[in-house]
Design a protein around this motif. Structure first.
Motif, PDB file in Angstrom:
ATOM      1  N   VAL A  77      38.545  19.585  75.410  1.00  0.00           N
ATOM      2  CA  VAL A  77      37.319  19.420  76.207  1.00  0.00           C
ATOM      3  C   VAL A  77      37.254  18.012  76.787  1.00  0.00           C
ATOM      4  O   VAL A  77      36.946  17.827  77.975  1.00  0.00           O
ATOM      5  CB  VAL A  77      36.065  19.729  75.357  1.00  0.00           C
ATOM      6  CG1 VAL A  77      34.791  19.315  76.079  1.00  0.00           C
ATOM      7  CG2 VAL A  77      36.025  21.207  74.987  1.00  0.00           C
ATOM      8  N   LEU A  78      37.546  17.007  75.966  1.00  0.00           N
ATOM      9  CA  LEU A  78      37.529  15.623  76.450  1.00  0.00           C
ATOM     10  C   LEU A  78      38.536  15.431  77.584  1.00  0.00           C
ATOM     11  O   LEU A  78      38.236  14.768  78.586  1.00  0.00           O
ATOM     12  CB  LEU A  78      37.828  14.661  75.300  1.00  0.00           C
ATOM     13  CG  LEU A  78      36.790  14.612  74.176  1.00  0.00           C
ATOM     14  CD1 LEU A  78      37.306  13.768  73.019  1.00  0.00           C
ATOM     15  CD2 LEU A  78      35.464  14.109  74.669  1.00  0.00           C
ATOM     16  N   ALA A  79      39.720  16.015  77.447  1.00  0.00           N
ATOM     17  CA  ALA A  79      40.747  15.899  78.485  1.00  0.00           C
ATOM     18  C   ALA A  79      40.310  16.596  79.778  1.00  0.00           C
ATOM     19  O   ALA A  79      40.517  16.065  80.883  1.00  0.00           O
ATOM     20  CB  ALA A  79      42.072  16.478  77.989  1.00  0.00           C
ATOM     21  N   ILE A  80      39.720  17.767  79.649  1.00  0.00           N
ATOM     22  CA  ILE A  80      39.235  18.487  80.836  1.00  0.00           C
ATOM     23  C   ILE A  80      38.166  17.668  81.543  1.00  0.00           C
ATOM     24  O   ILE A  80      38.177  17.540  82.774  1.00  0.00           O
ATOM     25  CB  ILE A  80      38.709  19.889  80.450  1.00  0.00           C
ATOM     26  CG1 ILE A  80      39.867  20.795  80.047  1.00  0.00           C
ATOM     27  CG2 ILE A  80      37.908  20.506  81.596  1.00  0.00           C
ATOM     28  CD1 ILE A  80      39.438  22.103  79.404  1.00  0.00           C
ATOM     29  N   ASN A  81      37.236  17.100  80.785  1.00  0.00           N
ATOM     30  CA  ASN A  81      36.192  16.283  81.395  1.00  0.00           C
ATOM     31  C   ASN A  81      36.779  15.051  82.085  1.00  0.00           C
ATOM     32  O   ASN A  81      36.369  14.700  83.195  1.00  0.00           O
ATOM     33  CB  ASN A  81      35.147  15.868  80.357  1.00  0.00           C
ATOM     34  CG  ASN A  81      34.147  16.973  80.062  1.00  0.00           C
ATOM     35  OD1 ASN A  81      34.070  17.955  80.781  1.00  0.00           O
ATOM     36  ND2 ASN A  81      33.380  16.806  79.005  1.00  0.00           N
ATOM     37  N   ALA A  82      37.744  14.411  81.448  1.00  0.00           N
ATOM     38  CA  ALA A  82      38.369  13.238  82.061  1.00  0.00           C
ATOM     39  C   ALA A  82      39.083  13.629  83.355  1.00  0.00           C
ATOM     40  O   ALA A  82      38.955  12.940  84.386  1.00  0.00           O
ATOM     41  CB  ALA A  82      39.342  12.592  81.079  1.00  0.00           C
ATOM     42  N   MET A  83      39.824  14.735  83.321  1.00  0.00           N
ATOM     43  CA  MET A  83      40.533  15.192  84.521  1.00  0.00           C
ATOM     44  C   MET A  83      39.554  15.549  85.632  1.00  0.00           C
ATOM     45  O   MET A  83      39.806  15.259  86.808  1.00  0.00           O
ATOM     46  CB  MET A  83      41.435  16.382  84.201  1.00  0.00           C
ATOM     47  CG  MET A  83      42.659  16.008  83.408  1.00  0.00           C
ATOM     48  SD  MET A  83      43.880  17.339  83.160  1.00  0.00           S
ATOM     49  CE  MET A  83      42.927  18.815  83.126  1.00  0.00           C
ATOM     50  N   TRP A  84      38.435  16.191  85.282  1.00  0.00           N
ATOM     51  CA  TRP A  84      37.438  16.582  86.285  1.00  0.00           C
ATOM     52  C   TRP A  84      36.893  15.337  86.992  1.00  0.00           C
ATOM     53  O   TRP A  84      36.816  15.292  88.214  1.00  0.00           O
ATOM     54  CB  TRP A  84      36.305  17.359  85.628  1.00  0.00           C
ATOM     55  CG  TRP A  84      35.320  17.908  86.604  1.00  0.00           C
ATOM     56  CD1 TRP A  84      34.295  17.224  87.212  1.00  0.00           C
ATOM     57  CD2 TRP A  84      35.251  19.234  87.101  1.00  0.00           C
ATOM     58  NE1 TRP A  84      33.609  18.049  88.053  1.00  0.00           N
ATOM     59  CE2 TRP A  84      34.162  19.291  88.006  1.00  0.00           C
ATOM     60  CE3 TRP A  84      35.990  20.385  86.865  1.00  0.00           C
ATOM     61  CZ2 TRP A  84      33.805  20.458  88.675  1.00  0.00           C
ATOM     62  CZ3 TRP A  84      35.619  21.550  87.535  1.00  0.00           C
ATOM     63  CH2 TRP A  84      34.550  21.585  88.418  1.00  0.00           C
ATOM     64  N   ALA A  85      36.533  14.324  86.208  1.00  0.00           N
ATOM     65  CA  ALA A  85      35.965  13.103  86.789  1.00  0.00           C
ATOM     66  C   ALA A  85      37.001  12.384  87.653  1.00  0.00           C
ATOM     67  O   ALA A  85      36.703  11.969  88.781  1.00  0.00           O
ATOM     68  CB  ALA A  85      35.452  12.186  85.682  1.00  0.00           C
ATOM     69  N   ILE A  86      38.216  12.242  87.149  1.00  0.00           N
ATOM     70  CA  ILE A  86      39.272  11.558  87.906  1.00  0.00           C
ATOM     71  C   ILE A  86      39.592  12.329  89.180  1.00  0.00           C
ATOM     72  O   ILE A  86      39.671  11.739  90.267  1.00  0.00           O
ATOM     73  CB  ILE A  86      40.532  11.372  87.034  1.00  0.00           C
ATOM     74  CG1 ILE A  86      40.259  10.353  85.922  1.00  0.00           C
ATOM     75  CG2 ILE A  86      41.726  10.954  87.882  1.00  0.00           C
ATOM     76  CD1 ILE A  86      41.308  10.331  84.827  1.00  0.00           C
ATOM     77  N   ASP A  87      39.761  13.629  89.065  1.00  0.00           N
ATOM     78  CA  ASP A  87      40.088  14.439  90.245  1.00  0.00           C
ATOM     79  C   ASP A  87      38.976  14.385  91.288  1.00  0.00           C
ATOM     80  O   ASP A  87      39.248  14.372  92.489  1.00  0.00           O
ATOM     81  CB  ASP A  87      40.358  15.889  89.850  1.00  0.00           C
ATOM     82  CG  ASP A  87      41.686  16.076  89.148  1.00  0.00           C
ATOM     83  OD1 ASP A  87      42.493  15.123  89.125  1.00  0.00           O
ATOM     84  OD2 ASP A  87      41.917  17.178  88.608  1.00  0.00           O
ATOM     85  N   SER A  88      37.726  14.354  90.835  1.00  0.00           N
ATOM     86  CA  SER A  88      36.598  14.266  91.770  1.00  0.00           C
ATOM     87  C   SER A  88      36.666  12.976  92.575  1.00  0.00           C
ATOM     88  O   SER A  88      36.493  12.979  93.799  1.00  0.00           O
ATOM     89  CB  SER A  88      35.266  14.321  91.012  1.00  0.00           C
ATOM     90  OG  SER A  88      35.113  15.553  90.368  1.00  0.00           O
ATOM     91  N   LEU A  89      36.916  11.874  91.887  1.00  0.00           N
ATOM     92  CA  LEU A  89      36.971  10.586  92.572  1.00  0.00           C
ATOM     93  C   LEU A  89      38.208  10.456  93.455  1.00  0.00           C
ATOM     94  O   LEU A  89      38.134   9.919  94.564  1.00  0.00           O
ATOM     95  CB  LEU A  89      36.886   9.457  91.550  1.00  0.00           C
ATOM     96  CG  LEU A  89      35.563   9.426  90.773  1.00  0.00           C
ATOM     97  CD1 LEU A  89      35.592   8.337  89.711  1.00  0.00           C
ATOM     98  CD2 LEU A  89      34.371   9.264  91.693  1.00  0.00           C
ATOM     99  N   VAL A  90      39.344  10.985  92.991  1.00  0.00           N
ATOM    100  CA  VAL A  90      40.556  10.978  93.819  1.00  0.00           C
ATOM    101  C   VAL A  90      40.312  11.804  95.082  1.00  0.00           C
ATOM    102  O   VAL A  90      40.666  11.377  96.190  1.00  0.00           O
ATOM    103  CB  VAL A  90      41.771  11.518  93.029  1.00  0.00           C
ATOM    104  CG1 VAL A  90      42.940  11.842  93.950  1.00  0.00           C
ATOM    105  CG2 VAL A  90      42.191  10.522  91.958  1.00  0.00           C
TER     106      VAL A  90
END
Length: 133
Positions: A77-90
């Motif tokens: 879950v933590l990894a998915i949330n981190a990826m979601w935030a990073i991908d959104s900003l990218v």
């Protein structure tokens, strides 16, 4: 695989994350065209995000309702949330999309909220105790 007695903070954070995912996913699906026009974001992108958030939100609600949780699942879950935030900003800063100011605020705001959930879940994970056999 380590099983944990989920701390109250971890459970509440997972439940809140899940509720937000279900609510926002539903709105992105049901009001897709409206959001696309309001935010100047691609409708297909918003629809895909909504369709992703619904099952994820249901999973988070289920996980947050459990007395004991797998440490590995929480890290997923933590990894998915981190990826979601990073991908959104990218996505926002790469120039692949051209949202208006409200769309930019929306993307940055949802990324910040996801990072807040990540932080709360991480603190909750640290407060959780291993299940003793």
């Amino acid at each position: 695989m380590t099983t944990l007695n989920a701390s109250p903070l971890l459970r509440r954070a997972l439940l809140a994350d899940g509720l937000m995912g279900i609510a926002s996913g539903s709105l992105l699906i049901l009001l897709n065209s409206w959001y696309a026009n309001l935010l100047a974001l691609p409708g297909d992108l918003l629809l895909a995000a909504g369709l992703t958030l619904l099952p994820l939100g249901l999973f988070l609600m289920w996980l947050g309702s459990q007395e004991t949780v797998s440490r590995r699942l929480v890290w997923v879950v933590l990894a998915i949330n981190a990826m979601w935030a990073i991908d959104s900003l990218v996505l926002l800063f790469s120039g692949w999309i051209s949202p208006n100011l409200l769309g930019q605020i929306f993307v940055i705001g949802q990324a910040a909220l996801v990072l807040l959930f990540l932080e709360l879940e991480l603190i909750g994970l640290k407060r959780s105790e291993p299940v003793l056999a």
